[in-house]
Each structure stands twice: as structure tokens, then as C-alpha cells.
Design a protein around this motif. Structure first.
Motif, PDB file in Angstrom:
ATOM      1  N   HIS A 359      -5.990  47.126  33.818  1.00  0.00           N
ATOM      2  CA  HIS A 359      -5.846  48.548  34.151  1.00  0.00           C
ATOM      3  C   HIS A 359      -6.161  49.410  32.937  1.00  0.00           C
ATOM      4  CE1 HIS A 359      -4.200  52.369  35.493  1.00  0.00           C
ATOM      5  NE2 HIS A 359      -3.488  52.386  34.371  1.00  0.00           N
ATOM      6  N   TYR A 360      -5.672  49.008  31.792  1.00  0.00           N
ATOM      7  CA  TYR A 360      -5.900  49.743  30.551  1.00  0.00           C
ATOM      8  C   TYR A 360      -7.385  49.794  30.209  1.00  0.00           C
ATOM      9  CZ  TYR A 360      -5.599  50.656  25.466  1.00  0.00           C
ATOM     10  OH  TYR A 360      -5.764  51.155  24.196  1.00  0.00           O
ATOM     11  N   ILE A 361      -8.087  48.673  30.390  1.00  0.00           N
ATOM     12  CA  ILE A 361      -9.529  48.605  30.121  1.00  0.00           C
ATOM     13  C   ILE A 361     -10.299  49.540  31.054  1.00  0.00           C
ATOM     14  CG2 ILE A 361     -11.537  47.064  30.302  1.00  0.00           C
ATOM     15  CD1 ILE A 361      -9.625  44.789  29.327  1.00  0.00           C
ATOM     16  N   GLN A 365     -12.628  53.114  30.400  1.00  0.00           N
ATOM     17  CA  GLN A 365     -13.956  53.311  30.986  1.00  0.00           C
ATOM     18  C   GLN A 365     -14.017  54.627  31.775  1.00  0.00           C
ATOM     19  OE1 GLN A 365     -17.169  51.023  31.579  1.00  0.00           O
ATOM     20  NE2 GLN A 365     -17.485  53.221  31.649  1.00  0.00           N
ATOM     21  N   GLU A 366     -12.956  54.919  32.495  1.00  0.00           N
ATOM     22  CA  GLU A 366     -12.914  56.175  33.258  1.00  0.00           C
ATOM     23  C   GLU A 366     -12.866  57.387  32.338  1.00  0.00           C
ATOM     24  OE1 GLU A 366      -9.518  55.728  35.689  1.00  0.00           O
ATOM     25  OE2 GLU A 366     -10.366  54.119  36.924  1.00  0.00           O
ATOM     26  N   SER A 367     -12.185  57.238  31.211  1.00  0.00           N
ATOM     27  CA  SER A 367     -12.071  58.349  30.270  1.00  0.00           C
ATOM     28  C   SER A 367     -13.392  58.636  29.573  1.00  0.00           C
ATOM     29  CB  SER A 367     -10.983  58.049  29.223  1.00  0.00           C
ATOM     30  OG  SER A 367      -9.737  57.811  29.840  1.00  0.00           O
ATOM     31  N   VAL A 368     -14.131  57.558  29.227  1.00  0.00           N
ATOM     32  CA  VAL A 368     -15.423  57.690  28.533  1.00  0.00           C
ATOM     33  C   VAL A 368     -16.441  56.818  29.261  1.00  0.00           C
ATOM     34  CG1 VAL A 368     -16.618  57.545  26.315  1.00  0.00           C
ATOM     35  CG2 VAL A 368     -14.151  57.970  26.367  1.00  0.00           C
ATOM     36  N   TRP A 373     -18.640  49.137  29.694  1.00  0.00           N
ATOM     37  CA  TRP A 373     -18.242  47.773  29.314  1.00  0.00           C
ATOM     38  C   TRP A 373     -19.242  46.744  29.837  1.00  0.00           C
ATOM     39  CZ3 TRP A 373     -15.003  48.233  25.651  1.00  0.00           C
ATOM     40  CH2 TRP A 373     -13.828  48.994  25.710  1.00  0.00           C
ATOM     41  N   GLY A 374     -19.647  45.851  28.985  1.00  0.00           N
ATOM     42  CA  GLY A 374     -20.507  44.738  29.393  1.00  0.00           C
ATOM     43  C   GLY A 374     -21.971  45.067  29.502  1.00  0.00           C
ATOM     44  N   LYS A 375     -22.347  46.300  29.279  1.00  0.00           N
ATOM     45  CA  LYS A 375     -23.762  46.708  29.298  1.00  0.00           C
ATOM     46  C   LYS A 375     -24.122  47.379  27.981  1.00  0.00           C
ATOM     47  CE  LYS A 375     -24.003  47.121  34.335  1.00  0.00           C
ATOM     48  NZ  LYS A 375     -24.269  48.028  35.492  1.00  0.00           N
TER      49      LYS A 375
END
Length: 779
Positions: A359-361, A365-368, A373-375
Motif C-alpha cells: 500500500h505504501y509503495i 506512485q499515486e503521489s508522484v 515503478w519498474g519502468k
């Protein structure tokens, strides 16, 4: 002959009955002769029938030998097939020929006698010739087995369809590089154990498995590339046995230290720690290596078991493998780690994400959204990682996290991470630069790591600025971001001032309602415009670029100016960046193997892709489902790790400080690694890696320090049942194998080609009875 016999007998009788007697005798003689002839005609074929059966048995034995040799060559090469010229004449005759000859010779006694004598001589001659031929066949099998397999591998590769162009390129660049193979071992027990440990990848392995020639020193070196057949394992084994009789006998002892089973020589040097003038900057948590690396072996913890396999290990590990409970008591309410029966369990939480790392990860991603992630974001640095749950769950997003934390009062946090199968090292931000190149991490993350970033001119935060890629993000999840206590407000104001002077842009500040924490995200500039517009040159511009054992400075490096300079462009998205040549490698640069750098890079990847696919994954009996933590001890371009991309593993790529500085290339590919001096211990706990790979490292290290010290370090790092693969000179392979066998390790495979060799050994649970006290490691 019969008549004469009976005539001599009848001569003793009286002359009166002479005629009648002669008549009777002649009649009887004729009858006996007839009976004898009839009997002879029936007996002789029976004898020849027996001889024929012997011929069949001998022919069958010879054919079996021929078939064994023929099976080695799956491309149906004819050089080992039975030819009439290869065998004695009698061995090629059929039953009908022998019977026909016997029937024709049955008409006269002299002919039969001569024929019988001749057959007796032929049988003796045939036996001798058959034995001689069998020995010659075995000799041919031993001496030509390798070349037969190599011929087969060449033929099969030419028919491999999509790989044809790649193989053609490999053949052109490696100047006739031939395929390697594993010879049959004389140790049947080893073969049986190897068979038991083979996973699905190696179940389909054929007996004539082939291996690419792998002396990396020969790669692309056309003038020095060697050709010719591999020598036989029988000959090599004989030489090895004779050599071991006169070679050094190693006597190992158990390390007696305060740290016991958790001993890290460079971090547990209490003699050096006690002599420190100050510990204000965490000097006592930094590396202080002994003058000579220890050559003793670290004990196993009582009750140690084979580690839980990934991915189950992310959630639980055996308690007795890391029998420490302090973190469970102190951090249990934050879901770091709990004691559950014979396991230590990890709910996936952390100080800043009690309700789970995933959830934290996703919240970050939603914030920035630009983080991707992963790309776009592939390699990150996690500072003060705890038990590394953040990095452990980033694998689900195709992200590699280099996690680190000090060996301090938070007992065994890095050891927990490694036992879980998550990459981590023991390190601290103290007085020296981190052992990473500049401008390599896509994101740097700190979740309440309690590092005083703002003090002493921002020296510590500027070190993160050094390793962060231009355009990369710093994710800071800490109480000063969202709490209003006096101390937090003071720190936040100091950070605002410092980050502005560093030209960092605050792109996001948001609060996670689920975990109740705030996250601030900063972005490093991609140009020097802001730096040049500053009213004061504070922090100043750094002049030093070195990393290993360099003191920290409160300074920062300028952004790259030229479009061809490393760091001026963001790498291509993952996974394209893994195989594409980095844009900043120029044809004017000479690569490690002597070719233009882009060609060197591409050929290295093709080389290791062949070695891994044809040799490591299928040819050694390694059960790769049990392999999680891997280290390439001499990584060069990271080709070995790149070739293992599709496996559920991670590879710590180590670049020696006295080797070409290729570590930035490894990071550009979306892999990670570290600088290290192999004359010192590595910053990891004992028993933390499943597989170590050393390509021409041992022969290089013996020029500066002892091989037995490095071998003791390998034993310390490797888990029981872990594998060590060594590629090196024949002389070095002999030394390493001798050391491994003296530690009761299992030799899984060894071979050599002229001056190059390869060895695969498996660590055992054996520990010596005698001990050696290391005074510097006693509190």
C-alpha cells in the motif's frame, strides 16, 4: 590307418583262419569307418556352433562399446562406427560362413585336423585382437569424446533457428570458441547426489550436455584465442590426483570471537573500535578491517536449518538461523517481525507503513506518477532499511532496492533481510562515502531513518545527492514532514533551506491516510542552471569523484553538460535498458577485452547468455529454485547477472577496486552492485548467499593477498549447501579445489582446457573441532 591297426592285431592269430579273419576285419573296419565318419560329420558342426556363439558374444561386446561411443555423438558422426578394417577378420564372419567351411572340410581327416588346428589358432588370435581392439576403442573414446561432443554442438547450433545469427556473431567474435562439456566423474556418489538435486530445468539435461568455452579473458581477444580439443577428464583426474599428493594440506580452525556465528571481521574489530578517538559520527559502525584477513571458519548457530525458499521466505524464516528476538520485542507493534513458534514472521510492515509495504509503495506512485515503478524507476537505494520489507515488496513492481543499515542496537536487521532473500548490506552514513558510483540510483528512499541530514553543512544529504541520478527522486517519509513538534519543525525548516541550496525541487508533499504518515518527494535537477544562479557557492562544487575510502565532503557535483556524458540522459525504460548499449559508451573507448566499448559490451552479454543457458542452468545439477541470493564477485559489465534476468533471483555485482571501473555500466543496465576490496571481508553477515560466482578473481587476488583468506571469506558468506562457481587458470582451480575438499565441500564438477579451467563446489555443514581465538574480535 584303421586297417593297419587291425592288421597288426590279426597278425598274432593262426594262418588257418587268416582269410576268414581278414574278411571279417575288413568288414568290421568298413563299418567302424562309416560310423566314425557319420559321427565326425555330426560332431564337428556342433563344435563350430559353439565357436560361432563365442564369436557372437565377442561381437556383441565390441558393438556395445561402439554404441556407447556412438551415443556420445548425437549428430551421427561415423568416426566411431564398426568398419571391417577396424576388427579382426574372424570377428566379422557370420555363422553360415563357418558352417559352410566345416561341411566342406568334413570329407577328409587330414583336412579336418588342419582346420581344427587353424580354428584353435584363430580363436587365440581373435581373442588377442578383440582385447586389443577393445582397448583401442576405449582409448579412442577417452581421447576423442570431447571433440565428438563439440562437433555435435556445432551442428546442433547451426540448426537452432532463431539463434543462428547470434551464434554466427559469437563464432566470429570469439575466433572459433568451442563448446565446453562436463566430463563423467569417477565419484558415483557425487553423480547420484547431483541427480537428486536437479530441478525441472536440469531434468531434461542430456548426457552430452555442452558448454560454451568460458575463459572470460579469451573473450574478443582474437590474437590470443585458443583452439583445439578439450583434454579428457580421465587424464586431468590422474594429473589432479598426483598433484594433490604433493600439494599443500590445509588445516582449518574455528573462529573464536565475541560475535560467534554472526562474525563480520571488518565490523567486529573491537581492537580498532576501542582505539577510536570519537564515535560521534558513527565511526564505530564503519569498517575497520584487521591487518590480515582471518583464515578460520565461522561456526554455525545451533539448530541451523536450510533456509526457507523464496517467496515464502519473505514472510517467515527459521528462528534458529537468526535467533534474535530484540527487534520482535521493540518493533513488534509496527509489524516489523514477530516470533511465531519455530519461525520469525514478517507481516510486511515498517515504522512508516504499519499496514503493509505494498500500500505504501502504491501511495508513493499515486503521489508522484513520474516515478513509474519498474519502468522509469528500476534501481533504488533504501537508507536505514530495517528488515527491508520495502525492498522485499518492490520486487512485485520489478524494482531492485539496495538496502542498507548499520550493525547496531537494532539487532540483526540486515541479517533478517538477507535470510528473507532480500538484498541488503551492513553500512552506515558516517565519515566516508558510500561504496557506490555517483549518479546511478533512480530513487533514494528514507522511511524515518533518523539520519541528521541537515547538520554539518548537509554533508550526509549531499552524499545522497552524489549517488542520485540527475532527474532522480528523493523520497523522505519522516515525522518532520507531517508532525508539528518543535524538534520536527526545526528539522523541516533546516531541510527546506538545505534542499533549496542544493537546487532540489519539492515536487510532492502528501499524507497517507491509511498509515497516518506524510511523504515528501524531491527531484534532483538535470542542468547546472540553478547551480550557477546561486548567490553563494554553498554548498561548494566537489572536485573529487572517487568513492572507496574517500572522506565525506559537504559539496556537490555539477550536472553533466555534454549529451554524451553519463547522467545527461535518463536510461531507457526497463527491461530495454538491460541489453541496450549505454548511450555514453563511445567507439573511441577501449573495452575491458580490447575491443571498442560498445562491441565489448554486446559481446560480453552474448557470451554470458550462452554460458548461463548452456552450462549453468542445465549442466551442473544446480536446483535453481533453491537459489535466491547470488553474488558475482568479479562482475565486469554485469553480463552474468543480465543473463539470469528471468530467474527469481537477485545478483550483487561486485567490482574490485583494482579492476576497471565498470560499475556505472551495471547500474545503467538496471542492475546494482558495489565496490569492494577482496583482501578484506565483505559487509554482510555469515551464511547470506546461495551462490557465489568468481570469474578469474582468485588468480588476481593472490597478487595482493592470500587465497586462503579469500576462501575463508567465501565460506563465511556462503550458506551450507550453497554453490561456488570458479572460472580461472588451471593452477588456481587446483588450489581452490584443494581448499574446498579440505573443508569437506563436495566437488560437483571440474574440468580444464589447456590453461583455463572451471570448478563447481558445494559447501557442507562441516566445521573443524580446533578453534583459533581472534584477539581483536573479543570484547
Amino acid at each position: 590307418m584303421a586297417i593297419g591297426k587291425y592288421t597288426r592285431v590279426d597278425g598274432r592269430r593262426s594262418s588257418s583262419s587268416y582269410c576268414s579273419t581278414v574278411t571279417i576285419v575288413v568288414f568290421v573296419a568298413l563299418c567302424l569307418a562309416g560310423v566314425w565318419m557319420m559321427t565326425s560329420s555330426s560332431v564337428v558342426p556342433e563344435q563350430n556352433k559353439d565357436v560361432s556363439q563365442e564369436d557372437k558374444v565377442e561381437m556383441k561386446e565390441q558393438n556395445e562399446v561402439k554404441e556407447q561411443v556412438s551415443e556420445v555423438d548425437s549428430s551421427n558422426t561415423r568416426q566411431f562406427e564398426d568398419n571391417p578394417g577396424d576388427l579382426p577378420e574372424d570377428a566379422t564372419k557370420g555363422d553360415s560362413t563357418v558352417t559352410s567351411e566345416d561341411n566342406s572340410n568334413a570329407n577328409s581327416e587330414d583336412a579336418k585336423t588342419e582346420d581344427t588346428d587353424k580354428k584353435t589358432e584363430d580363436e587365440d588370435s581373435k581373442t588377442e585382437n578383440t582385447e586389443s581392439n577393445s582397448e583401442a576403442t576405449e582409448s579412442n573414446k577417452e581421447s576423442d569424446e570431447t571433440s565428438t561432443k563439440e562437433t555435435d554442438s556445432d551442428g546442433s547450433e547451426k540448426n537452432s533457428g532463431s539463434d543462428e545469427s547470434e551464434n554466427k556473431s559469437d563464432n566470429e567474435t570469439t575466433d572459433g570458441k568451442i563448446e565446453e562439456k562436463v566430463e563423467q566423474s569417477d565419484n558415483n556418489e557425487s553423480d547420484e547426489n547431483s541427480s537428486k538435486n536437479t530441478d525441472d530445468d536440469s531434468k531434461n539435461q542430456k548426457s552430452n550436455e555442452v558448454y560454451p568455452s568460458g575463459a572470460q579473458s579469451e573473450l574478443l581477444n582474437e590474437n590470443k584465442a585458443e583452439t583445439g580439443s578439450w583434454s579428457t577428464q580421465a587424464a586431468e583426474s590422474k594429473n589432479e590426483k598426483e598433484s594433490q599428493k604433493s600439494s599443500k594440506q590445509y588445516s582449518w580452525k574455528l573462529c573464536n570471537t565475541t560475535a560467534g556465528p554472526d562474525f563480520i571481521p571488518c565490523l567486529d574489530n573491537w581492537k580498532a573500535i576501542r582505539s577510536l578517538r570519537s564515535t560521534k559520527h558513527y565511526e564505530h559502525r564503519e569498517r575497520h578491517c584487521p591487518e590480515e584477513p582471518p583464515t578460520c571458519l565461522v561456526p554455525l548457530p545451533e539448530g541451523y536449518k536450510r533456509s526457507v525458499e523464496w517467496p515464502k521466505s519473505r514472510e517467515k524464516i527459521w528462528y534458529y538461523n537468526v535467533p534474535h528476538t530484540k527487534l520482535a520485542k521493540v518493533k513488534g507493534h509496527q509489524n516489523w517481525v514477530k516470533v511465531t513458534g519455530e519461525y520469525l514472521t514478517f507481516p510486511g510492515g515498517g515504522t512508516q507503513f504499519k499496514h503493509g509495504a505494498l500500500h505504501y509503495i502504491d501511495f508513493i506512485q499515486e503521489s508522484v506518477p513520474d516515478i513509474l515503478w519498474g519502468k522509469r524507476t528500476r534501481v533504488i537505494l533504501d537508507v536505514g532499511c530495517g528488515v527491508a520489507s520495502f525492498g522485499g515488496f518492490l520486487f512485485d513492481r520489478d524494482v531492485l532496492a539496495m538496502s542498507f543499515a548499520p550493525k547496531d542496537e537494532h539487532e540483526a536487521q540486515v541479517q533478517f533481510a538477507l535470510e528473507r532473500g532480500i538484498p541488503a548490506i551492513s553500512a552506515v552514513m558516517g565519515t566516508k562515502r558510500l561504496p557506490f558510483p555517483g549518479k546511478v540510483f533512480d530513487v533514494v528512499h528514507c522511511a524515518r531513518c533518523r539520519v541528521p541530514w541537515h547538520i554539518e553543512g548537509g554533508k550526509l544529504l549531499l552524499e545522497l545527492n552524489r549517488v542520485l541520478r540527475p532527474g532522480g527522486f528523493f523520497v523522505w517519509s519522516a515525522t518532520p514532514v507531517y508532525q508539528k513538534l518543535d524538534e520536527d519543525v526545526e528539522i523541516w525548516n533546516a531541510m527546506k533551506k538545505l534542499t533549496k541550496a542544493m537546487c532540489w525541487e519539492l515536487v510532492s508533499i502528501s499524507k497517507d491516510q491509511v498509515n497516518g504518515v506524510g511523504v515528501a518527494v524531491y527531484k534532483k535537477p538535470t542542468s547546472n542552471q540553478c547551480y550557477e544562479a546561486r548567490s553563494k557557492n554553498d554548498p561548494p562544487v566537489c572536485q573529487l569523484h572517487a568513492t572507496w575510502n574517500v572522506p565525506l565532503q559537504a559539496c556537490m557535483h555539477k550536472a553533466p553538460v555534454s549529451s554524451t556524458e553519463r547522467g545527461s540522459q535518463w536510461p531507457e525504460q526497463w527491461p530495454t535498458r538491460l541489453t541496450n548499449v549505454p548511450y555514453w559508451l563511445s567507439s573511441d573507448q577501449v573495452g575491458v577485452y580490447g575491443k571498442p566499448a560498445p562491441e565489448d559490451f554486446s559481446a560480453d552479454y552474448k557470451h554470458w547468455k550462452r554460458v548461463v543457458s548452456k552450462s549453468y542452468l542445465n549442466g551442473m545439477g544446480i536446483q535453481w529454485s533453491n537459489i535466491r541470493n547470488v553474488m558475482d564477485m568479479n562482475a565486469i559489465y554485469g553480463g552474468f547477472a543480465a543473463a539470469l534476468k528471468d530467474r527469481s533471483i537477485w545478483v550483487m555485482n561486485v567490482v574490485s577496486i583494482d579492476s576497471a571501473d565498470t560499475l556505472p555500466i551495471i547500474y545503467e543496465r538496471g542492475l546494482f552492485g558495489i565496490y569492494h576490496d577482496w583482501c578484506e571481508s565483505f559487509s554482510t553477515y555469515p551464511r547470506t548467499y546461495d551462490l557465489l560466482h568468481a570469474d578469474h578473481l582468485f588468480s588476481k587476488i593472490k597478487k595482493r593477498c592470500t587465497v586462503d583468506g579469500l576462501m575463508a571469506e567465501v565460506d563465511r558468506i556462503l550458506r551450507p549447501e550453497g554453490k561456488l562457481i570458479v572460472r580461472d587458470t588451471v593452477e588456481t582451480i587446483e588450489v581452490v579445489e584443494n581448499m574446498a575438499t579440505s573443508m569437506k565441500w563436495k566437488v560437483r564438477m571440474t574440468y580444464s582446457k589447456e590453461k583455463e579451467g572451471m570448478l563447481c563446489v558445494e559447501k557442507s555443514t562441516w566445521r573443524p573441532e580446533d578453534s583459533e581465538t581472534l584477539e581483536y574480535a573479543i570484547v
